[in-house]
Motif scaffolding. Structure first.
Motif, mmCIF file in Angstrom:
data_model
loop_
_atom_site.group_PDB
_atom_site.id
_atom_site.type_symbol
_atom_site.label_atom_id
_atom_site.label_comp_id
_atom_site.label_asym_id
_atom_site.label_seq_id
_atom_site.Cartn_x
_atom_site.Cartn_y
_atom_site.Cartn_z
ATOM 1 N N PHE A 8 0.845 -1.191 0.000
ATOM 2 C CA PHE A 8 0.000 0.000 0.000
ATOM 3 C C PHE A 8 0.887 1.250 0.000
ATOM 4 O O PHE A 8 1.848 1.338 0.765
ATOM 5 N N ASP A 9 0.555 2.214 -0.840
ATOM 6 C CA ASP A 9 1.296 3.468 -0.933
ATOM 7 C C ASP A 9 0.658 4.496 0.008
ATOM 8 O O ASP A 9 -0.399 5.048 -0.281
ATOM 9 N N ARG A 10 1.307 4.758 1.133
ATOM 10 C CA ARG A 10 0.747 5.640 2.158
ATOM 11 C C ARG A 10 0.714 7.107 1.742
ATOM 12 O O ARG A 10 0.011 7.905 2.353
ATOM 13 N N SER A 11 1.462 7.466 0.701
ATOM 14 C CA SER A 11 1.481 8.877 0.279
ATOM 15 C C SER A 11 0.132 9.296 -0.291
ATOM 16 O O SER A 11 -0.142 10.485 -0.449
ATOM 17 N N ARG A 12 -0.729 8.331 -0.573
ATOM 18 C CA ARG A 12 -2.051 8.661 -1.123
ATOM 19 C C ARG A 12 -3.048 9.045 -0.029
ATOM 20 O O ARG A 12 -4.146 9.490 -0.327
ATOM 21 N N LEU A 13 -2.662 8.833 1.226
ATOM 22 C CA LEU A 13 -3.598 9.089 2.332
ATOM 23 C C LEU A 13 -3.827 10.587 2.532
ATOM 24 O O LEU A 13 -2.894 11.386 2.399
ATOM 25 N N PRO A 192 1.727 7.885 7.159
ATOM 26 C CA PRO A 192 2.885 7.850 6.256
ATOM 27 C C PRO A 192 4.223 7.984 6.962
ATOM 28 O O PRO A 192 5.243 7.531 6.440
ATOM 29 N N ASN A 193 4.253 8.597 8.160
ATOM 30 C CA ASN A 193 5.539 8.786 8.842
ATOM 31 C C ASN A 193 5.862 7.656 9.816
ATOM 32 O O ASN A 193 6.799 7.780 10.610
ATOM 33 N N CYS A 194 5.123 6.565 9.779
ATOM 34 C CA CYS A 194 5.415 5.435 10.669
ATOM 35 C C CYS A 194 6.644 4.683 10.158
ATOM 36 O O CYS A 194 6.692 4.274 8.997
ATOM 37 N N ASP A 195 7.611 4.503 11.033
ATOM 38 C CA ASP A 195 8.844 3.789 10.698
ATOM 39 C C ASP A 195 8.811 2.438 11.426
ATOM 40 O O ASP A 195 9.035 2.379 12.637
#
Lengths: 324, 40
Positions: A8-13, A192-195
């Protein structure tokens, strides 16, 4: 080598500000220390209070494991008071515990409406809550535990409600507050910033901090409030590690008290396991905390009740017993 | 699983069912039905 599976591409959130969220609880719901607490009477609750006092006198571990629901029922002030009084030597939460504590300290409210926000795909996707991910990344960089850095950061923050933060109180008191994360369990894992690597490193450090605390459980007390999975599972692994080393060194970790506080009624004598054919067999606090881990010399007690009633009642008894 | 999740995530058009039973019985029963239906 590259994976064969797409992710899943989180940048779309699309994230929304926390100020736009409707909250189901706020600091106004917190039970005051002086308030008349909900009634809870149990003939053996005094035993837990007495053992905690005795364990403190001996310098043995007083460990409390909690599900996040305990914070949602408004007993943060009671927990802060227990920490300030030196009654606990370790707190262990799941990931949601850190989130509720952080949101309460930062904006004075927490707990979104799942039915409302899951419809629109907005559940959990709140910008400011994602700030925790930056602290988790920092924890990994500094070789700190996840819970330690959350407590340090809230304690040093200008958050308007940092006084009711359990993590900050633990940090100020020098009491480890560990966070035992299940990846994908918490709303900040959506962000999106979850590492994931930082999450793993810092929470794994917390696991080892917790295990170190369990090494001092001989003569001590382990309490589990409302944690059906994390509490019993983390405690079970830690106890085995601690006993492995203790056996090699000719020591024992078997004379201690465990107490479970939960909402689930347990029929019959809870000091015995239920058969596998009974669905209650799979309630881990029962078989793990109340039976298996105390089978060789420990003791266990079970208290069925609302945490808003049981936890303040235990605190009151501790203070009454200690003042005698 | 929280039983509430059987409700909330399908509240806007989805459907949900609950099966109470031993996984040693439920999972093979589901497999058998899939194969039977697919073979029709």
């Amino acid at each position: 080598m590259s994976s064969r599976y797409p992710i899943f591409d989180r940048s779309r959130l699309r994230m929304r500000p926390l100020a736009e969220r409707h909250h189901d609880m706020s600091v106004a719901d917190l039970l005051a220390l002086e308030a008349a607490e909900p009634s809870f009477e149990h003939p053996q609750l005094g035993v837990v209070a007495a053992r905690l006092i005795e364990a403190r006198r001996r310098g043995a571990a007083r460990i409390m494991m909690l599900g996040a629901h305990v914070l949602k029922v408004g007993v943060s002030r009671q927990l802060v008071d227990l920490l300030q009084g030196g009654w606990l030597t370790h707190l262990a939460f799941n990931g949601a515990g850190a989130i509720h504590d952080y949101e309460l300290a930062r904006i004075g409210a927490s707990t979104e409406s799942v039915p409302r926000y899951i419809r629109s795909g907005e559940f959990g996707l709140w910008q400011e809550t994602g700030g925790l991910n930056e602290w988790i990344r920092e924890a990994a960089e500094l070789d700190l535990g996840l819970g330690e850095n959350v407590g340090r950061r809230i304690a040093e923050s200008d958050f308007p409600h940092r006084d009711i933060s359990v993590f900050a109180a633990a940090y100020r008191a020098g009491v480890p507050a560990s966070v035992h994360v299940g990846v994908g369990y918490d709303i900040i894992h959506q962000h999106p910033n979850c590492d994931g690597a930082a999450l793993g490193k810092s929470s794994y450090r917390d696991f080892l901090v917790f295990t170190r605390a369990v090494e001092h459980l001989e003569g001590g007390v382990l309490l589990c409030f409302g944690s059906a999975i994390m509490g019993p599972e983390v405690y079970l692994k830690s106890l085995s590690m601690a006993r492995n080393v203790a056996h090699q060194e000719g020591r024992e970790i078997r004379h201690f008290l465990t107490a479970v506080f939960d909402l689930v009624p347990i029929g019959g004598d809870y000091h015995h396991e239920l058969p596998k054919t009974d669905p209650g067999y799979y309630f881990r606090p029962h078989k793990t905390i109340l039976v298996r881990t105390v089978a060789d010399g420990g003791e266990s007690l079970y208290f069925c009740g609302d945490h808003r009633a049981t936890l303040p009642a235990l605190r009151r008894l501790i203070l009454e017993e200690a003042s005698k | 699983m929280k039983l509430a999740d059987l409700v909330r995530t399908v509240a806007d058009g989805g459907e949900s069912l609950y099966f109470c039973g031993d996984h040693r019985a439920t999972l093979p029963a589901l497999r058998r039905l899939i194969l039977e239906e697919a073979g029709k």
